[in-house]
Design a protein around this motif. Structure first.
Motif, PDB file in Angstrom:
ATOM      1  N   GLU A 249       0.805  -1.225   0.000  1.00 53.94           N
ATOM      2  CA  GLU A 249       0.000   0.000   0.000  1.00 53.94           C
ATOM      3  C   GLU A 249       0.837   1.273   0.000  1.00 53.94           C
ATOM      4  O   GLU A 249       0.299   2.365  -0.212  1.00 53.94           O
ATOM      5  CB  GLU A 249      -0.947  -0.005   1.202  1.00 53.94           C
ATOM      6  CG  GLU A 249      -1.997  -1.121   1.141  1.00 53.94           C
ATOM      7  CD  GLU A 249      -2.871  -1.172   2.374  1.00 53.94           C
ATOM      8  OE1 GLU A 249      -2.612  -0.385   3.322  1.00 53.94           O
ATOM      9  OE2 GLU A 249      -3.803  -1.987   2.405  1.00 53.94           O
ATOM     10  N   THR A 250       2.147   1.138   0.217  1.00 58.34           N
ATOM     11  CA  THR A 250       2.985   2.336   0.321  1.00 58.34           C
ATOM     12  C   THR A 250       4.121   2.377  -0.691  1.00 58.34           C
ATOM     13  O   THR A 250       4.752   3.417  -0.870  1.00 58.34           O
ATOM     14  CB  THR A 250       3.600   2.428   1.733  1.00 58.34           C
ATOM     15  OG1 THR A 250       4.397   1.251   1.981  1.00 58.34           O
ATOM     16  CG2 THR A 250       2.515   2.531   2.795  1.00 58.34           C
ATOM     17  N   VAL A 251       4.386   1.262  -1.389  1.00 55.81           N
ATOM     18  CA  VAL A 251       5.530   1.192  -2.287  1.00 55.81           C
ATOM     19  C   VAL A 251       5.376   2.170  -3.448  1.00 55.81           C
ATOM     20  O   VAL A 251       4.279   2.387  -3.957  1.00 55.81           O
ATOM     21  CB  VAL A 251       5.718  -0.259  -2.805  1.00 55.81           C
ATOM     22  CG1 VAL A 251       4.534  -0.706  -3.632  1.00 55.81           C
ATOM     23  CG2 VAL A 251       7.019  -0.400  -3.580  1.00 55.81           C
ATOM     24  N   GLU A 252       6.493   2.763  -3.853  1.00 57.12           N
ATOM     25  CA  GLU A 252       6.467   3.732  -4.943  1.00 57.12           C
ATOM     26  C   GLU A 252       6.668   3.038  -6.282  1.00 57.12           C
ATOM     27  O   GLU A 252       7.203   1.924  -6.363  1.00 57.12           O
ATOM     28  CB  GLU A 252       7.550   4.793  -4.719  1.00 57.12           C
ATOM     29  CG  GLU A 252       7.311   5.634  -3.464  1.00 57.12           C
ATOM     30  CD  GLU A 252       8.390   6.689  -3.278  1.00 57.12           C
ATOM     31  OE1 GLU A 252       9.293   6.783  -4.137  1.00 57.12           O
ATOM     32  OE2 GLU A 252       8.326   7.427  -2.280  1.00 57.12           O
ATOM     33  N   ASP A 253       6.260   3.696  -7.338  1.00 57.59           N
ATOM     34  CA  ASP A 253       6.319   3.157  -8.700  1.00 57.59           C
ATOM     35  C   ASP A 253       7.738   2.677  -9.040  1.00 57.59           C
ATOM     36  O   ASP A 253       8.719   3.396  -8.849  1.00 57.59           O
ATOM     37  CB  ASP A 253       5.888   4.246  -9.690  1.00 57.59           C
ATOM     38  CG  ASP A 253       5.757   3.717 -11.098  1.00 57.59           C
ATOM     39  OD1 ASP A 253       5.760   2.488 -11.282  1.00 57.59           O
ATOM     40  OD2 ASP A 253       5.652   4.541 -12.024  1.00 57.59           O
ATOM     41  N   GLY A 254       7.825   1.425  -9.519  1.00 56.98           N
ATOM     42  CA  GLY A 254       9.107   0.868  -9.942  1.00 56.98           C
ATOM     43  C   GLY A 254       9.920   0.237  -8.835  1.00 56.98           C
ATOM     44  O   GLY A 254      10.975  -0.347  -9.101  1.00 56.98           O
ATOM     45  N   HIS A 255       9.452   0.321  -7.597  1.00 53.75           N
ATOM     46  CA  HIS A 255      10.172  -0.273  -6.469  1.00 53.75           C
ATOM     47  C   HIS A 255       9.597  -1.654  -6.160  1.00 53.75           C
ATOM     48  O   HIS A 255       8.428  -1.927  -6.399  1.00 53.75           O
ATOM     49  CB  HIS A 255      10.071   0.638  -5.238  1.00 53.75           C
ATOM     50  CG  HIS A 255      10.873   1.895  -5.367  1.00 53.75           C
ATOM     51  ND1 HIS A 255      12.103   2.068  -4.769  1.00 53.75           N
ATOM     52  CD2 HIS A 255      10.619   3.037  -6.063  1.00 53.75           C
ATOM     53  CE1 HIS A 255      12.571   3.268  -5.064  1.00 53.75           C
ATOM     54  NE2 HIS A 255      11.681   3.872  -5.857  1.00 53.75           N
ATOM     55  N   PRO A 256      10.432  -2.563  -5.589  1.00 50.20           N
ATOM     56  CA  PRO A 256       9.978  -3.936  -5.348  1.00 50.20           C
ATOM     57  C   PRO A 256       8.983  -4.043  -4.200  1.00 50.20           C
ATOM     58  O   PRO A 256       9.044  -3.313  -3.210  1.00 50.20           O
ATOM     59  CB  PRO A 256      11.268  -4.695  -5.027  1.00 50.20           C
ATOM     60  CG  PRO A 256      12.242  -3.660  -4.590  1.00 50.20           C
ATOM     61  CD  PRO A 256      11.874  -2.406  -5.319  1.00 50.20           C
ATOM     62  N   VAL A 257       8.058  -4.997  -4.377  1.00 48.07           N
ATOM     63  CA  VAL A 257       7.018  -5.295  -3.393  1.00 48.07           C
ATOM     64  C   VAL A 257       7.455  -6.501  -2.566  1.00 48.07           C
ATOM     65  O   VAL A 257       8.054  -7.441  -3.098  1.00 48.07           O
ATOM     66  CB  VAL A 257       5.685  -5.600  -4.105  1.00 48.07           C
ATOM     67  CG1 VAL A 257       4.623  -6.061  -3.112  1.00 48.07           C
ATOM     68  CG2 VAL A 257       5.205  -4.388  -4.898  1.00 48.07           C
ATOM     69  N   TYR A 258       7.160  -6.497  -1.266  1.00 49.39           N
ATOM     70  CA  TYR A 258       7.409  -7.676  -0.441  1.00 49.39           C
ATOM     71  C   TYR A 258       6.147  -8.042   0.321  1.00 49.39           C
ATOM     72  O   TYR A 258       5.247  -7.213   0.512  1.00 49.39           O
ATOM     73  CB  TYR A 258       8.586  -7.459   0.527  1.00 49.39           C
ATOM     74  CG  TYR A 258       8.414  -6.335   1.531  1.00 49.39           C
ATOM     75  CD1 TYR A 258       7.642  -6.516   2.686  1.00 49.39           C
ATOM     76  CD2 TYR A 258       9.037  -5.107   1.349  1.00 49.39           C
ATOM     77  CE1 TYR A 258       7.494  -5.502   3.613  1.00 49.39           C
ATOM     78  CE2 TYR A 258       8.885  -4.079   2.264  1.00 49.39           C
ATOM     79  CZ  TYR A 258       8.116  -4.273   3.394  1.00 49.39           C
ATOM     80  OH  TYR A 258       7.968  -3.273   4.313  1.00 49.39           O
TER      81      TYR A 258
END
Length: 283
Positions: A249-258
């Motif tokens: 819900e907080t990750v920015e565009d192009g950054h990896p999700v965990y």
């Protein structure tokens, strides 16, 4: 369709969702010579008990409908089906198609582009007829392979990247045909390395089960939730209902999700799973 869902109607019909590349004419099934429980045409034999009943094959997803017609016509004849036809909605003979679908016992969606199927059929009279038959007609089957399976739920993956990392904004979700609630379906799941994109979809929609269908593998679904696995490969069912730490819900565009605590079942021929409760049963 929506009214029936609000009324919590239990479908009298069945869904058959196939991971693609099911045993058919011209298809080299990888597990054919390795899996000792392989059965020729096992999945397509599930379409009908009475081989004279009507099958309508919808090739709308495919950019090569003639090839699909040749493949399935030959395979159905090998199985012994004698009453089938093909529909491609670009032909626009809508009244004829409506009557043919009303009289059918099975409607089968071929592979291709799942978004094309949804764009052509969702919110049309054809979709209404399919929903009416699925909810009210005993043993009516809506089947689909590859894109034809992916289009069945309310939510579909219409585009996604195939990367090592799950990145924010590398997946596009859209509305499906709505015949299957509480699930998101992906196909060619093992062969095309699609765990990441289905996990990403489930992290965005944690109320849903992720159904990753292997090739020559299917789920036959009754009452909208009771699913049994058929075929030579496997189905991976992913649940995000108990996810712990995540940055979805907080990750920015192009950054990896965990994501922590994503759970999975491995389902093979004869195993069953309740797509509502998650209850798993071995053969």
């Amino acid at each position: 369709m929506n009214t029936k869902k609000k009324d919590n109607a239990v479908p009298k019909g069945k869904l058959l969702i196939i991971g693609g590349k099911e045993d058919r004419d011209g298809t080299d099934v990888e597990m054919k010579h390795r899996n000792k429980e392989f059965i020729p045409h096992e999945i397509l034999k599930l379409l009908l008990k009475n081989k004279t009943d009507r099958i309508e094959v919808i090739t709308t997803a495919s950019s090569e409908p003639e090839s699909m017609r040749e493949t399935y016509a030959k395979t159905f004849k090998e199985i012994g089906y004698t009453n089938f036809g093909f529909i491609h909605f670009a032909d626009k003979a809508e009244h004829e198609y409506l009557e043919r679908i009303r009289k059918s016992k099975v409607v089968f969606f071929t592979g291709g582009d799942q978004k094309r199927i949804c764009d052509e059929i969702r919110n049309t009279e054809i979709c209404d007829i399919l929903a009416e038959k699925y909810f009210n007609e005993e043993n009516f089957i809506i089947a689909g392979t590859s894109a034809g399976a992916m289009c069945m739920p309310e939510i579909i993956i219409c585009e996604a990247e195939k990367d090592e990392a799950i990145l924010e904004n590398d997946i596009r979700i859209s509305s499906g045909l709505g015949f299957l609630s509480g699930c998101i379906v992906d196909t060619h799941f093992v062969h095309r390395g699609r765990f990441g994109r289905l996990a990403h979809a489930i992290m965005l929609h944690r109320e849903c089960f992720g159904i990753g269908l292997g090739e020559d593998t299917a789920l036959l679904i009754e009452e909208g939730k009771k699913a049994i696995c058929k075929g030579s490969g496997m189905v991976i069912a992913i649940s995000g209902k108990e996810i712990g730490k995540t940055n979805i819900e907080t990750v920015e565009d192009g950054h990896p999700v965990y994501g922590e605590n994503i759970k999975a079942h491995i389902i093979t021929d004869g195993c069953s799973i309740n797509l509502e409760s998650g209850e798993f049963n071995a053969p």
